[in-house]
Every structure is written in C-alpha cells, then in structure tokens.
Design a protein around this motif. Sequence first.
Motif: not given
Lengths: 260, 277
Positions: B30-41, B43-50
């Motif tokens: 789960g942690h990796l799926i979350g973190n890999l979104q940073l490589l996507w973009s 904004a995507q990562f920030n949205g997930y973190a929120h």
Amino acid sequence: MATQTNGSKKPMNLKLLVWRQKNGMSKGAMTTYEAKNVSPDMSFLEMLDVVNEDIIKSGGEPIAFEHDCREGICGSCGLMINGVAHGPDEGTTVCQLHMRSFKDGDTVVIEPWRARAFPVIKDLVVDRSAFDRIISAGGYISVNTGQAPDGNAIPIAKQSSEDAMDSAACIGCGACVAQCKNASAALFTSAKIAHLRLLPQGDPERAERALRMVAQMDEEGFGSCSNEGECEAVCPKEIGMVNISLMNREYERALISGKK
Amino acid sequence: MISKLRFNTVVGKKVLMAVTGLAMVVFLIGHLIGNLQLLWSGAQFNGYAHFLTAQPVVILIELGLLAIFLLHIVDAVVLLQGNYAARPVPYHTKKWGRSKSKRSKKTWASTMMMWTGIAILLFVPFHVWHFKYHNPVASARPDSGQVSPVVVGVGSTGVNTSGAASAPSKEAYDLALQVTKEFKNPFVSGIYILAMILLGLHMYHAISSALTSVGANHPRYQTLIIWGGRIFTVVIAGGFLLIPALILSGLIDPAKTLATAQAANNQVAQVPMGVGK
C-alpha cells in the motif's frame, strides 16, 4: 560437492585437527595428528581406525568416535569434517565418505556435533538422547493388540506411502542440528511428525503429536528454524525442508482446533 | 503440560514472526502504491496524501502497524537469544552446507537477517520523523479541532481539512515539493537508497521463509515460493528505491509537474512552522 576427487591410488598423508575432550566435565581442545599412508579407497572411519592404532601403539588414548553399521543406514556416525556435517560428499554419512574425496597434504578438521542439546560425552561422541525424548513425546501410533492386523486392511495411496517413506528415511544422525546456525532440530522433528502424519495410522494422535513433539524439542534447548535449508543440504537421507512447513501446518492446526 | 504449550514454542514464535512480517509486507504494498503516485505527478501525490490524512481510520492502522513492528522485533530478540543459547560452544571451522549441496537455500541475505533487520529498525523511526514529524506534514490531525499549522494538500486547489476557520492559502502544505526538495539532497537520497537495499536483502529471504514458517511450503510450490518471493522483493524494494533515485538524478521532478500557478503557495510552504497560526 565432491569435486576434490583423488583418482590415483597413491597413498596420501594428511594432517588431522581433531577435537579431544576427556569427558563431559573437562575442557576440550583441538589436537593435531598425522595420518600417514592413507589409501584413497579407505572410508573416513577406517582412516580414523588406522590413526587410532598408531595412537594406541605409542601408548596414547585413541580418538573416541561413534559408529555402528558402517553402511550409512544406522545414523550412529556423525562428524563435522572441515566445517560441514558428514563431510564434503552429498547425501552420505561419514562412514560412506571415502578418502578419495581428499587430497594429499590436506588438513582435515574433525569436530563433534555442537549443540547445547547434544553434550559431548568424549572426544567426537555426543549424547543424542534428546532425539529419543522427542520421539517418545509423540512419535507413536495407536494399534490394536492381539492378532496381527490384516495386511491390506487400510488402503493407502501410493503417493502417500512414498511421501511417508521419504520422511521416514531419517536415521536420526543429528547432522541437521549440527549444520544449522541455530542448532535447530526442526528437520528431525518435522520428519518424524510428517512420516506418521502422512499415513492413516498416524491420524488419531495427529494434533497431540505435533504439540508434544514441538514442546519436547523446545525443552531440549534446540534453536528455531530460519528456513535456510542448511539441514537439507547435509542430510544423508536428503530429507526435505518441506517437512518443516508440514510440521508448522500441523502445529497451527492443533493450536486452532484446540485439540489435545 | 499441553495447556502450557501454545504459542510459546520455537514453532509458535516463528509463526508469529512470519505473520507480523507478512502483515508489514502488505503495508509496504500500500505504501509503495501511494508513493509511486509522486512519480506520476506532484498534484496526484498531494491529493492522495490529503485523502489519507483525512481518514480517521489511518490512526488505527498506524497504531496497529506500530504494535506489529514491535512484536516482530521483540519476537526476533527472543528467538535470537534462544538460538545463541542453543550452541554454547562454537565450531573451530564452519562452512556453509551449500558448499556441499545446492539443496541449501542459504544466501548472504538469509545470513544477515539480523543485521538488515537492525538497519531497518534504525531507518523506520528516522523515516517517520523525517517525513511525518520533522517536516510538519499533518503534524496535527486535520479534524482534531486544533488549527493545524499545516495541511497536507495543494494550496491552490483550496484543500483545507482543518475546517473553514482559517484561510486555505495560508495552511496549504505541499508534500510533493517537500519530498522532492529532500530527495535532491544526495545525502538524504543516499540514506533512503541504502535503506531500501537493506530492506530488499531482508525481504529476499523473508518472503519465502515466512511462507515456510506459516506452513505454506509444499514440494509442488517450493520453487514458486522461493522465486516468487525474490521477484516480489525486487519489485517492492526496487519501486521504493526508484523514487529517490529518479528525483536525485533529475530524471523526474514532481515539483515541476505542479502548476507554476502554485508558486505563491510554494513560498507559503517554506514559511517556518507555526507562522501560519
């Protein structure tokens, strides 16, 4: 891995580094011996016999080591040779290891099994009665007394009998414990559990057997299994690590089902 | 006698070891799926973190993970003690059984489990401090009633989970930018890359070992379990390793993917903690 094969028939001279210990109470030490004119056709134990004769002739105390059948089936002999249980040959006991696996001029380190549960009695002889106690804790089945049972009364699948035989091949030599970095008896105990578990005759005591034998293994002071499979590599009967997984399954089943 | 056995045996303790270890592996997925979104973009990562910080159940999962983590460590210490006690007199010479037969699965990874485990034990508190507490990402729970000095999310999108009490523009905190900034430091990236290599070494043996301990090994599946575990390890540890490696090398810059319109908010993010109050 028997790569160092001495193909020639020329006698060899070896230097032996042997663990000598007077008894269980005394402190032992590594002692150096010369093994001269060793034939490559000798077994390892025959080589030790020859060395012992020289020691006796010179008035010394011969090296004590355990042996019985010298056919690789009794499980009595067991030595740590150059840091590997039962020496360099795969799938054999020390008595079936031949001197052709060594080269002229080699130094051979010979030690007893090392484990808290296997105290040294003398030199290379260790007390393996911990194994006997594990067996007696649960390595039995219920049988009817009286007349001999009908030969084929219980149908057993061919595969089951083959699998049970693979586990039952364990001769209880203790090499698994000796080689394991944790001195774990998991392979031995699991082979004994598996061989009875895989046959219908072993079913009535199934849960109790797993609980009792594991508890006894614990009580003897063996370590835990790190699943490295070092035991499997040195086992003269090539018992597989999959037995350990089966033992753990049986143990979990006994815990969950709450059976005694 | 039977009543006293239960889990307090070497087998029971190894099963506990395996179950807690596998639970942490599930978390890592789960942690990796979350973190890999940073490589996507970014904004995507920030949205997930929120999205994550807004879930009240996360705190329960965090506490559960902490308990599992501690159980795993305590169990390891107890097992190690037993293992050392099991062989009081060491061998004069000891070689790997693998030198004799390839049936042994011993590797350097399996031999160094204790050391890689200790390294992970040191890394995890640092990592949690580094990205969760040191850099004040959601250091106060958004719904805790307190006005959080920072809020995870993208300021320009007006994300504000701490309620309408404060202006979003002042509370927005750009996690993607923060992570990117940290990973551009070779020293920080180096720590993370090294830690992921050590985690990979730990898992290289751990997956097949844990499955064997819980009893999932069988002659038919043995090869699958061992190689499946190793490939899985490369995917997980490699995935985590990619993030600092790609950011450090400059191949990917999540901060750039954030719109330039957020420049003003990025400045806010650099304001020291507490000023936003």
